[in-house]
Design a protein around this motif. Sequence first.
Motif, short mmCIF file in Angstrom:
data_model
loop_
_atom_site.label_atom_id
_atom_site.label_comp_id
_atom_site.label_asym_id
_atom_site.label_seq_id
_atom_site.Cartn_x
_atom_site.Cartn_y
_atom_site.Cartn_z
N ALA A 64 -3.80 1.08 -0.23
CA ALA A 64 -4.31 -0.22 -0.70
C ALA A 64 -4.93 -0.10 -2.10
O ALA A 64 -4.80 -1.01 -2.92
CB ALA A 64 -5.32 -0.76 0.29
N GLU A 65 -5.56 1.03 -2.35
CA GLU A 65 -6.22 1.22 -3.66
C GLU A 65 -5.24 1.44 -4.80
O GLU A 65 -5.65 1.53 -5.96
CB GLU A 65 -7.22 2.38 -3.60
N GLN A 116 3.82 -2.32 2.38
CA GLN A 116 2.78 -1.92 3.32
C GLN A 116 2.26 -0.53 2.97
O GLN A 116 2.98 0.29 2.38
CB GLN A 116 3.34 -1.93 4.74
N ALA A 117 1.05 -0.28 3.36
CA ALA A 117 0.46 1.05 3.16
C ALA A 117 1.36 2.10 3.80
O ALA A 117 1.88 1.90 4.90
CB ALA A 117 -0.94 1.10 3.75
N GLY A 118 1.54 3.20 3.09
CA GLY A 118 2.43 4.25 3.54
C GLY A 118 3.85 4.12 3.03
O GLY A 118 4.65 5.05 3.16
N GLY A 119 4.15 2.98 2.46
CA GLY A 119 5.50 2.74 1.94
C GLY A 119 5.71 3.29 0.56
O GLY A 119 4.84 3.97 -0.01
N SER A 120 6.88 2.97 0.00
CA SER A 120 7.26 3.49 -1.31
C SER A 120 7.79 2.37 -2.20
O SER A 120 8.33 1.37 -1.70
CB SER A 120 8.35 4.56 -1.17
N LEU A 121 7.65 2.58 -3.49
CA LEU A 121 8.25 1.71 -4.50
C LEU A 121 8.68 2.59 -5.66
O LEU A 121 8.07 3.63 -5.92
CB LEU A 121 7.26 0.66 -5.01
N ARG A 122 9.70 2.13 -6.37
CA ARG A 122 10.08 2.81 -7.60
C ARG A 122 10.05 1.79 -8.74
O ARG A 122 10.76 0.78 -8.71
CB ARG A 122 11.47 3.43 -7.52
N THR A 182 1.40 -4.58 -5.08
CA THR A 182 0.40 -4.93 -4.08
C THR A 182 0.70 -4.17 -2.80
O THR A 182 1.80 -4.25 -2.26
CB THR A 182 0.41 -6.44 -3.80
N VAL A 183 -0.30 -3.43 -2.34
CA VAL A 183 -0.15 -2.63 -1.14
C VAL A 183 -1.05 -3.23 -0.06
O VAL A 183 -2.27 -3.29 -0.23
CB VAL A 183 -0.53 -1.16 -1.39
N SER A 184 -0.45 -3.66 1.02
CA SER A 184 -1.22 -4.25 2.10
C SER A 184 -1.60 -3.19 3.12
O SER A 184 -0.81 -2.32 3.46
CB SER A 184 -0.40 -5.35 2.79
N SER A 185 -2.83 -3.28 3.59
CA SER A 185 -3.33 -2.25 4.52
C SER A 185 -3.18 -2.69 5.97
O SER A 185 -2.83 -3.80 6.27
CB SER A 185 -4.79 -1.95 4.21
#
Length: 122
Positions: free
Chosen positions: A88-89, A13-19, A119-122
């Motif tokens: 999202a972008e 989700q938007a605002g989240g993190s990934l590594r 993939t980032v969902s807004s």
Amino acid sequence: QVQLVESGGGLVQAGGSLRLSCAASGRPLSSYAMAWFRQASGKEREFVGAVTRSAGNTYYADSVKARFTISRDNAKNTVFLQMNSLKAEDTAVYYCAASIHATTVATSYDYWGRGTQVTVSS
């Protein structure tokens, strides 16, 4: 020859993190500057960040500066991309790449992984 394999992508989700991780084999990663690029659907591949061979210097695209951090563990032959405050972008396929010198130009990189989808969902 260096083989690069990315992992760690996914849906967030938007605002989240990934590594993201990029594991190298074939030759010591310490011989190369490493970079991350990304390519969104219908767009050209763009520079995200790069780190020099010794990890003494890092470089970032303005669009990810202060949100993304690139690091490397030469002992483990792995490069990382920590992505925070995702938007999202930021949705794209992310690729790691290896070159003798750290540059922002994709054509300067000799070895590429196959990419991992973010993939980032807004």
